[in-house]
Scaffold this motif. Structure first.
Motif, PDB file in Angstrom:
ATOM      1  N   ILE A 141       1.011  -1.430   0.077  1.00  0.00           N
ATOM      2  CA  ILE A 141      -0.182   0.262  -0.268  1.00  0.00           C
ATOM      3  C   ILE A 141       0.562   1.188  -0.368  1.00  0.00           C
ATOM      4  CG2 ILE A 141      -2.023  -1.345   0.935  1.00  0.00           C
ATOM      5  CD1 ILE A 141      -0.722   0.571   3.504  1.00  0.00           C
ATOM      6  N   GLY A 142       2.316   1.243   0.201  1.00  0.00           N
ATOM      7  CA  GLY A 142       2.958   1.986   0.442  1.00  0.00           C
ATOM      8  C   GLY A 142       2.872   3.603  -0.035  1.00  0.00           C
ATOM      9  N   MET A 143       2.497   2.866  -1.965  1.00  0.00           N
ATOM     10  CA  MET A 143       2.345   4.478  -2.904  1.00  0.00           C
ATOM     11  C   MET A 143       1.093   5.186  -2.860  1.00  0.00           C
ATOM     12  SD  MET A 143       1.140   1.350  -5.974  1.00  0.00           S
ATOM     13  CE  MET A 143       0.637   2.576  -7.412  1.00  0.00           C
ATOM     14  N   HIS A 144       0.429   4.538  -1.741  1.00  0.00           N
ATOM     15  CA  HIS A 144      -0.658   5.720  -1.719  1.00  0.00           C
ATOM     16  C   HIS A 144      -1.092   6.561  -0.150  1.00  0.00           C
ATOM     17  CE1 HIS A 144      -2.770   3.885  -5.398  1.00  0.00           C
ATOM     18  NE2 HIS A 144      -3.097   2.609  -4.163  1.00  0.00           N
ATOM     19  N   LEU A 145       0.047   6.192   0.377  1.00  0.00           N
ATOM     20  CA  LEU A 145       0.611   6.950   1.356  1.00  0.00           C
ATOM     21  C   LEU A 145       1.162   8.207   1.488  1.00  0.00           C
ATOM     22  CD1 LEU A 145       1.704   3.915   4.231  1.00  0.00           C
ATOM     23  CD2 LEU A 145      -0.425   5.220   4.166  1.00  0.00           C
TER      24      LEU A 145
END
Length: 186
Positions: A141-145
């Motif tokens: 999910i890191g790309m959306h933080l």
């Protein structure tokens, strides 16, 4: 319903609730969740998508986000380029362009499919900058933080058979050795 399935709903609820308490998100913040129902069920990510497991997990996560007053954002799988499902009001509030796709269990993932079927007015967007997130089954999910993600360690590190990772974000520290920072923002 078996005890194991009841446990998955409860695990999802408690993990989300405890994390949201720890993260101290503001009302209306974006909370992104990636979820592999395959991993929760004990299989390899992308191999055994389960709408039944998604329903259990989603109901626990959604209940906790509703109680906390934050927007749940469901990350789709790689077949939809990790697009996101959220309430139309959140997309408008944050200025995210809406795209046209309806997730399915094998093209978007069961969790995102259930989010689309359950939310009041769901829409899809391609990118967000969430204040925090929970990754159930190593879905990335890191790309959306937001830019500075901080891992949060909790004893709730598994839902079903899936590994769970949490992250909150904080403002960037700018300046050099003479800079002074606000400890409340760390």
């Amino acid at each position: 319903m078996t005890d194991a399935l009841t446990n998955i709903r409860e695990e999802a609820y408690i993990a989300t609730k405890k994390f949201l308490e720890e993260a101290k998100l503001e009302q209306g913040a974006l909370f992104v969740v990636g979820c592999s129902t395959s991993e929760v069920g004990g299989a390899t990510i992308g191999t055994h998508s389960s709408i039944d497991l998604a329903e259990l997990i989603f109901s626990g996560v959604y209940k906790a986000t509703q109680e906390a007053g934050v927007y749940l954002v469901a990350q789709c799988c790689e077949h939809l380029n990790r697009a996101l499902i959220l309430e139309r009001a959140a997309a408008i509030q944050y200025g995210y362009p809406i795209v046209n796709v309806v997730p399915q269990p094998k093209a978007g993932g069961s969790f995102a499919t259930l989010a689309y079927k359950t939310m009041r007015e769901p829409v899809a967007v391609e990118h967000i900058q969430a204040a925090a997130g929970m990754d159930i089954g190593d879905t990335l999910i890191g790309m959306h933080l937001q830019d500075v993600a901080v891992p949060v360690r909790l004893p709730y590190n598994q839902i079903g058979n899936a590994h769970v990772v949490y992250a909150r974000t904080r403002p960037k520290f700018i300046g050099g050795e003479r800079a002074v920072y606000d400890d409340k923002l760390k």
